[in-house]
Design a protein around this motif. Structure first.
Motif, PDB file in Angstrom:
ATOM      1  N   UNK A 323       0.836  -1.203   0.000  1.00  0.00           N
ATOM      2  CA  UNK A 323       0.000   0.000   0.000  1.00  0.00           C
ATOM      3  C   UNK A 323       0.869   1.249   0.000  1.00  0.00           C
ATOM      4  N   UNK A 324       1.963   1.182   0.737  1.00  0.00           N
ATOM      5  CA  UNK A 324       2.862   2.337   0.793  1.00  0.00           C
ATOM      6  C   UNK A 324       3.463   2.599  -0.583  1.00  0.00           C
ATOM      7  N   UNK A 325       3.893   1.511  -1.220  1.00  0.00           N
ATOM      8  CA  UNK A 325       4.477   1.660  -2.555  1.00  0.00           C
ATOM      9  C   UNK A 325       3.447   2.199  -3.539  1.00  0.00           C
ATOM     10  N   UNK A 326       2.227   1.672  -3.448  1.00  0.00           N
ATOM     11  CA  UNK A 326       1.188   2.128  -4.367  1.00  0.00           C
ATOM     12  C   UNK A 326       0.854   3.599  -4.133  1.00  0.00           C
ATOM     13  N   UNK A 327       1.006   4.041  -2.878  1.00  0.00           N
ATOM     14  CA  UNK A 327       0.652   5.420  -2.551  1.00  0.00           C
ATOM     15  C   UNK A 327       1.702   6.416  -3.022  1.00  0.00           C
ATOM     16  N   UNK A 328       2.951   5.986  -3.006  1.00  0.00           N
ATOM     17  CA  UNK A 328       4.009   6.955  -3.268  1.00  0.00           C
ATOM     18  C   UNK A 328       4.685   6.799  -4.626  1.00  0.00           C
ATOM     19  N   UNK A 329       4.474   5.661  -5.279  1.00  0.00           N
ATOM     20  CA  UNK A 329       5.054   5.515  -6.611  1.00  0.00           C
ATOM     21  C   UNK A 329       4.005   5.843  -7.666  1.00  0.00           C
ATOM     22  N   UNK A 330       4.427   6.469  -8.757  1.00  0.00           N
ATOM     23  CA  UNK A 330       3.482   6.651  -9.861  1.00  0.00           C
ATOM     24  C   UNK A 330       3.147   5.287 -10.469  1.00  0.00           C
ATOM     25  N   UNK A 331       1.901   5.109 -10.847  1.00  0.00           N
ATOM     26  CA  UNK A 331       1.457   3.798 -11.329  1.00  0.00           C
ATOM     27  C   UNK A 331       2.266   3.344 -12.539  1.00  0.00           C
ATOM     28  N   UNK A 332       2.671   4.323 -13.341  1.00  0.00           N
ATOM     29  CA  UNK A 332       3.380   3.936 -14.565  1.00  0.00           C
ATOM     30  C   UNK A 332       4.751   3.328 -14.291  1.00  0.00           C
ATOM     31  N   UNK A 333       5.241   3.464 -13.048  1.00  0.00           N
ATOM     32  CA  UNK A 333       6.557   2.889 -12.758  1.00  0.00           C
ATOM     33  C   UNK A 333       6.465   1.479 -12.186  1.00  0.00           C
ATOM     34  N   UNK A 334       5.235   0.978 -12.009  1.00  0.00           N
ATOM     35  CA  UNK A 334       5.069  -0.336 -11.384  1.00  0.00           C
ATOM     36  C   UNK A 334       5.826  -1.424 -12.137  1.00  0.00           C
ATOM     37  N   UNK A 335       5.739  -1.348 -13.455  1.00  0.00           N
ATOM     38  CA  UNK A 335       6.387  -2.365 -14.289  1.00  0.00           C
ATOM     39  C   UNK A 335       7.870  -2.452 -13.974  1.00  0.00           C
ATOM     40  N   UNK A 336       8.476  -1.278 -13.875  1.00  0.00           N
ATOM     41  CA  UNK A 336       9.915  -1.230 -13.655  1.00  0.00           C
ATOM     42  C   UNK A 336      10.294  -1.877 -12.337  1.00  0.00           C
ATOM     43  N   UNK A 337       9.458  -1.643 -11.330  1.00  0.00           N
ATOM     44  CA  UNK A 337       9.821  -2.162 -10.019  1.00  0.00           C
ATOM     45  C   UNK A 337       9.419  -3.624  -9.825  1.00  0.00           C
ATOM     46  N   UNK A 338       8.293  -3.974 -10.359  1.00  0.00           N
ATOM     47  CA  UNK A 338       7.720  -5.243  -9.929  1.00  0.00           C
ATOM     48  C   UNK A 338       7.664  -6.329 -10.987  1.00  0.00           C
ATOM     49  N   UNK A 339       7.972  -6.008 -12.222  1.00  0.00           N
ATOM     50  CA  UNK A 339       7.997  -7.046 -13.230  1.00  0.00           C
ATOM     51  C   UNK A 339       9.347  -7.745 -13.143  1.00  0.00           C
ATOM     52  N   UNK A 340       9.302  -9.040 -13.082  1.00  0.00           N
ATOM     53  CA  UNK A 340      10.577  -9.758 -13.073  1.00  0.00           C
ATOM     54  C   UNK A 340      11.239  -9.538 -14.443  1.00  0.00           C
ATOM     55  N   UNK A 341      12.523  -9.617 -14.487  1.00  0.00           N
ATOM     56  CA  UNK A 341      13.324  -9.526 -15.721  1.00  0.00           C
ATOM     57  C   UNK A 341      13.083  -8.237 -16.498  1.00  0.00           C
ATOM     58  N   UNK A 360       6.919  12.237  -1.754  1.00  0.00           N
ATOM     59  CA  UNK A 360       6.967  12.233  -0.296  1.00  0.00           C
ATOM     60  C   UNK A 360       6.692  13.606   0.288  1.00  0.00           C
ATOM     61  N   UNK A 361       6.671  14.607  -0.553  1.00  0.00           N
ATOM     62  CA  UNK A 361       6.263  15.913  -0.044  1.00  0.00           C
ATOM     63  C   UNK A 361       4.768  16.129  -0.240  1.00  0.00           C
ATOM     64  N   UNK A 362       4.245  15.516  -1.288  1.00  0.00           N
ATOM     65  CA  UNK A 362       2.833  15.760  -1.590  1.00  0.00           C
ATOM     66  C   UNK A 362       1.895  14.872  -0.799  1.00  0.00           C
ATOM     67  N   UNK A 363       2.428  13.736  -0.339  1.00  0.00           N
ATOM     68  CA  UNK A 363       1.565  12.847   0.434  1.00  0.00           C
ATOM     69  C   UNK A 363       1.058  11.707  -0.413  1.00  0.00           C
ATOM     70  N   UNK A 364       0.428  10.735   0.239  1.00  0.00           N
ATOM     71  CA  UNK A 364       0.010   9.519  -0.462  1.00  0.00           C
ATOM     72  C   UNK A 364      -1.115   9.784  -1.446  1.00  0.00           C
ATOM     73  N   UNK A 365      -1.079   9.073  -2.569  1.00  0.00           N
ATOM     74  CA  UNK A 365      -2.148   9.164  -3.551  1.00  0.00           C
ATOM     75  C   UNK A 365      -3.037   7.936  -3.417  1.00  0.00           C
ATOM     76  N   UNK A 366      -4.314   8.081  -3.688  1.00  0.00           N
ATOM     77  CA  UNK A 366      -5.202   6.920  -3.607  1.00  0.00           C
ATOM     78  C   UNK A 366      -4.918   5.927  -4.733  1.00  0.00           C
ATOM     79  N   UNK A 367      -5.185   4.658  -4.447  1.00  0.00           N
ATOM     80  CA  UNK A 367      -4.969   3.628  -5.463  1.00  0.00           C
ATOM     81  C   UNK A 367      -6.107   2.636  -5.389  1.00  0.00           C
ATOM     82  N   UNK A 368      -6.396   1.955  -6.501  1.00  0.00           N
ATOM     83  CA  UNK A 368      -7.460   0.947  -6.488  1.00  0.00           C
ATOM     84  C   UNK A 368      -6.952  -0.381  -5.924  1.00  0.00           C
ATOM     85  N   UNK A 369      -7.897  -1.211  -5.563  1.00  0.00           N
ATOM     86  CA  UNK A 369      -7.574  -2.475  -4.916  1.00  0.00           C
ATOM     87  C   UNK A 369      -6.713  -3.369  -5.794  1.00  0.00           C
ATOM     88  N   UNK A 370      -7.042  -3.433  -7.093  1.00  0.00           N
ATOM     89  CA  UNK A 370      -6.297  -4.379  -7.935  1.00  0.00           C
ATOM     90  C   UNK A 370      -4.822  -4.011  -8.039  1.00  0.00           C
TER      91      UNK A 370
END
Ligand SMILES: Nc1ncnc2c1ncn2[C@@H]1O[C@H](COP(=O)(O)OP(=O)(O)OP(=O)(O)O)[C@@H](O)[C@H]1O
Ligand SMILES: Nc1ncnc2c1ncn2[C@@H]1O[C@H](COP(=O)(O)OP(=O)(O)O)[C@@H](O)[C@H]1O
Ligand SMILES: [Mg+2]
Ligand SMILES: [Mg+2]
Lengths: 445, 460
Positions: A323-341, A360-370
């Motif tokens: 949840x912390x990662x989803x709140x502070x990372x932009x969604x478009x960077x998920x692939x880079x962090x979490x896709x293997x290889x 981290x200055x702006x605060x957490x952004x909401x994210x959907x469950x999936x």
């Protein structure tokens, strides 16, 4: 001092007593007394006194009204949760408890003024009556007519009455839209460091010399003055830590006059107190107990001071991390962090033009469950418990207020969440599950 | 409106009209003061007389500069009180301009007439007290002494109830109705009552010839008519008396002198004479004139003048039974003090640093709101450039300082931002402007040089 002693209409002995009780407030008390005038004369209908917390507003009013035996009612707006209590208290103080019982149930301001006038015609004021309203800023939250009516109460009840409002908020933030009777505004300036030293030094312990206590206060102010000038709070801290200060003297290790050694002994201790007692993370009692325990085992403070002792189930910790990662990372960077290889991608590849501040200055952004679940499954390496239990863990994280559910009324089916914990907290949690969260945070690439 | 001719009119110490102003006798002067001749009678008396004027809003013998309005209002009320005509009117003017005073003066003069005194009934309502029509009706009943007549009768409507009250007044030894004066102070507040029932009914009665009533509304809202519903407005006579001061500086200066002067009836004639001549000297002083000019530019109503003069009066003591130019300057300084600057003076150095950080954020992001994290970050940037670490406070201590600033309402949460946001991300705005901050910095006791420089630098 002299200004305080020359007020016709008041007994000199009493004025003397007042002056003794009000060190560093002689000017303000003198000013108030000259505005109040002789007891039987009229005073200004309303006086507004503002100043920082513990600048002696209540203290000065209390001492003046009490020692000079002036008819008064002191009302704390914190305690008077409803205006009924205010009405009753004022009537009782001025006219006795029978008067208060004349109010009908759920009385209006109109009833109050009616009863007041009726009582006052039976026992007219021989001396100015004073109503002191503590924490007057709260009056702004009651019915809109209460504040303006109190300000011109003298006109409304036709009595020799003066209403004194005390607050730490400036008068400009009280004035209603259509104006009102303007009170006479007085400021109680903050105490200077020297004045704080002088007032606090008066509390000295009888078994120690005045110089000894005064040097203690000097050290205390050295540590706390830059963050806190609240006399009440400083006095509390002074009382709490004095025994520690005396320790080396008691044990015969240091002489009372060896200020430098005493300072070396107490300073680290006071700094620790700033992290805990000052922030109210531990109560004074706990602090005293901790001091005793500290003698035996050091380091216990760390565990107590933060709220890291919340014990969470293993998967809940990962959910929270996700949840912390989803709140502070932009969604478009998920692939880079979490896709293997994934290939090595530098931050510049993600940078958008207008991104000037870190998340981290702006605060957490909401994210959907999936999105949460996707990140969760990729950060938990081992096999994962059935999904149903995951959902119940999410809702218990919400109950613990570690996750916040951001409800959009129009999207009932797709709830969104925000992570509601601090960086320090999530780092501590991550450490317990051996997860290096910083590596996964976009802001720290 | 101030008539040129009106010459300084002394005001009596005790006019005895205002019931509330009836005053207990002065207590004895402390014995040790008796040796001083002038203080013996003069000092407590001058305080008493002037305090009644400045603090107790005692009615003046003759109000200054409102002769036309006084005459007009007296005429109108006479028509109701003596000739039994109904009427409605509004007295409109800014706060402290003397609306209530004018009405009271007119009533005092009206009641000189024995016949009026015997006949006229008065109902005084105030929008601050009678906050809805049910309360107002109860108060009307009480002021007309009709509680017994009403008993526990139940009425179908407000109109029916009011009609009953007015009807009840007729009964008794007189066959014709007694005129009733309704005064509605803070009139605009009555317009917020549900359906404006009270206003509607009062105006309605004032239009029909049943009972002679006069409805006098007193308000500081110039746009008051726009608050009235159409059916209410159409029943109002649209008579308005305006109290808009057209005072010139010269007149204002002269008025200050009059307001500070003691009346001829002052018990100690010698003291009064000395006092009055000292006031004349005072008003001729150049610095006094400047101070008063400044006040006149800010507000020229009587009430703020009275406040200024009260502050002067409080500086008069047995030891110094005169007002000096310095007293007026000091009083004016108190009136014009910048309250926020006073509060900034008492902030801790940490709190002051946070304000400076906010100022920088405001400069960089052109006034966009900020949160605690950003402010702390800005502050850290400043600390990193410094070698010593005397300001190394951890986050919770900084947060407590931030919350204190919020409590003092020096910063305020942005409207509409949700309560669910964690406090460190709650968006805030600074309620101070650039010049206030810089001025505070100059006045701040022992402000460290590096902090000052940081504040002065163009970028954080
Ligand atoms: N023309 C005047 N001559 C002498 N004194 C005056 C005059 N006008 C006003 N005052 C004095 O100024 C003070 C304020 O007047 P008053 O209470 O009538 O104001 P107001 O218009 O009713 O204000 P608010 O709208 O706040 O009720 C009173 O003490 C009154 O005696
Ligand atoms: N000049 C002073 N001398 C002694 N004690 C003081 C003085 N000023 C304040 N205090 C004490 O400090 C505490 C806080 O003062 P208080 O009057 O309640 O502050 P305020 O009402 O301004 O917030 C009280 O316990 C009061 O007795
Ligand atoms: Mg207080
Ligand atoms: Mg008025």
């Amino acid at each position: 001092m002299t200004t305080l002693l020359q007020h016709p209409g008041y007994e000199e002995g009493r004025l003397q007593k007042v002056a003794e009780l009000l060190p560093c407030r002689e000017v303000q008390a003198g000013m108030l007394l000259s505005l109040m005038g002789e007891p039987q004369q009229y005073s200004y209908p309303s006086i507004f006194i503002y100043g920082h917390r513990a600048s002696g507003k209540s203290h000065v009013m209390h001492v003046l009204l009490k020692e000079l035996e002036l008819p008064h009612a002191t009302v704390s707006c914190v305690e008077c949760v409803s205006v009924v209590l205010l009405f009753e208290h004022v009537l009782r103080s001025f006219f006795g408890s029978d008067a208060a019982s004349l109010l009908p149930c759920s009385p209006s301001l109109s009833d109050f003024v009616r009863v007041y006038r009726q009582q006052c015609s039976q026992s007219p004021a021989k001396e100015t009556r004073y109503i002191v309203m503590e924490k007057a800023e709260l009056l702004r939250d009651t019915d809109a007519n209460v504040l303006p009516a109190l300000l011109r109460l003298q006109e409304l009840v036709e009595d020799n009455v003066t209403v004194i409002l005390l607050s730490e908020i400036v008068w400009d933030k009280f004035r209603p839209n259509t104006g009102c009777f303007e009170p006479l505004v007085l400021n109680f300036p903050d105490y200077s460091k020297g004045e704080l030293q002088q007032i606090l030094s008066r509390d000295r312990h009888p078994s120690y010399s005045a110089e000894f206590y005064s040097s203690y206060i000097n050290i205390l102010l050295g540590v706390f003055y830059s963050v806190c000038r609240d006399l009440r709070e400083l006095r509390h801290l002074a009382a709490l830590n004095f025994s520690k200060f005396c320790e080396p003297v008691e044990e015969g290790k240091v002489k009372e006059t060896d200020t430098h050694k005493l300072w070396r002994n107490i300073e680290p201790h006071l700094k620790k107190a700033m992290q805990t007692v000052y922030l109210r993370e531990v109560s004074s009692l706990q602090w005293e107990q901790m001091q005793q325990m500290e003698e035996k085992e050091t380091g216990i403070l760390r565990g107590l001071s933060a709220h890291t002792h919340v014990e969470l189930p293993y998967y809940s910790k990962f959910l929270l991390i996700a949840a912390y990662l989803a709140s502070y990372n932009p969604a478009r960077t998920d692939k880079r962090f979490f896709l293997k290889h994934h290939g090595k991608i530098r931050k510049t590849n993600f940078l958008k033009k207008n991104e000037k501040t870190s998340n981290h200055l702006l605060g957490p952004k909401p994210f959907p469950l999936d999105r949460l679940l996707a990140i969760f499954y990729s950060v938990v390496d081992s096999r994962v418990a059935p999904t149903a239990s995951i959902f119940s863990q999410i809702s218990s994280l919400v109950t613990l207020q570690l996750l916040a559910q951001v409800s959009h009324d129009d999207q009932l089916d797709a709830p969104k969440y925000k992570c509601a914990v601090s960086m320090d907290f999530i780092c501590a949690i991550s450490r317990t599950v051996n997860f290096d969260i910083v590596k996964y945070l976009y802001d720290f690439l | 409106m101030l008539a040129e001719k009106s010459k300084p009119q002394p005001i009596t110490a005790d006019d005895g009209v205002n019931a509330g102003s009836r005053h207990p006798r002065l207590s004895l002067v402390p014995a040790k003061l008796e040796s001083r001749q002038w203080a013996h009678h003069g000092f407590p008396q001058v305080q008493k007389v002037l305090r009644e004027r400045f603090c107790h809003q005692q009615l003046p013998e003759e109000p200054e500069g409102v002769e036309a309005q006084h005459k007009h209002l007296l005429e109108l009320l006479k028509r109701t009180a003596i000739h039994g005509e109904s009427n409605s009117l509004l007295i409109v003017g800014p706060r402290g301009a003397g609306k209530t005073m004018l009405l009271k003066c007119v009533l005092r003069d009206l009641l000189q007439d024995k016949e009026v005194q015997k006949n006229l009934l008065q109902v005084h309502l105030n929008g601050l007290l009678q906050t809805d029509d049910r309360i107002a009706l109860k108060e009307i009943t009480r002021q007309l002494h009709l509680e017994n007549a009403v008993g526990d009768k139940v009425f179908g409507s407000f109109a029916e109830n009011l009609a009953f009250l007015l009807e009840a007044l007729k009964k008794g030894d007189r066959s014709s109705s007694r005129p009733v004066l309704f005064v509605l102070d803070e009139f605009d507040l009555f317009a917020h009552h549900k359906n404006q029932t009270l206003l509607y009914n009062l105006f309605d009665v004032s239009q029909s010839a049943q009972t002679p009533i006069a409805v006098v509304g007193v308000t500081c809202r110039l746009d008051v008519l726009e608050l009235l519903e159409k059916r209410v407005k159409s029943r109002f006579s649209h008579r308005q008396i305006h109290l808009l001061s057209s005072l010139t500086v010269t007149q204002y200066l002269r008025l200050v002198g009059t307001q500070l002067s003691l009346p001829d009836e002052f018990p100690d004639a010698k003291f009064a004479q000395e006092w009055n001549s000292s006031i004349e000297t005072l008003c001729a002083d150049k610095s006094v004139e400047e101070v008063l000019q400044r006040h006149f530019n800010a507000s020229k109503d009587f009430r703020s003048m009275h406040m200024l003069l009260m502050l002067c009066l409080s500086r008069v003591s047995v030891a110094k039974p005169v007002i000096q130019p310095a007293d007026l300057q000091e009083a004016s300084r108190l009136c014009l003090a910048d309250a926020k600057a006073n509060m900034l003076h008492g902030l801790s150095i940490l709190e002051l640093c946070l304000i400076i950080a906010m100022k920088h954020l405001n400069d960089v992001y052109e006034g966009e709101p900020f949160n605690l994290q950003m402010v702390h970050n800005e502050f850290k940037k400043f600390l990193q450039r410094k070698s010593n670490s005397m300001y190394n406070f951890n986050q919770p201590v900084v947060r407590k300082a931030f919350e204190h600033l919020q409590q003092l309402e020096l910063i305020r949460p942005v409207e509409g931002s949700s309560a669910k946001t964690q406090s460190e991300y709650q968006l805030m705005r600074l309620m101070l402007d650039h010049s206030q901050i810089m001025e505070a910095l100059q006045k701040y006791p022992q402000c460290p040089t590096d902090v000052k420089q940081w504040a002065m630098s163009a970028f954080g």
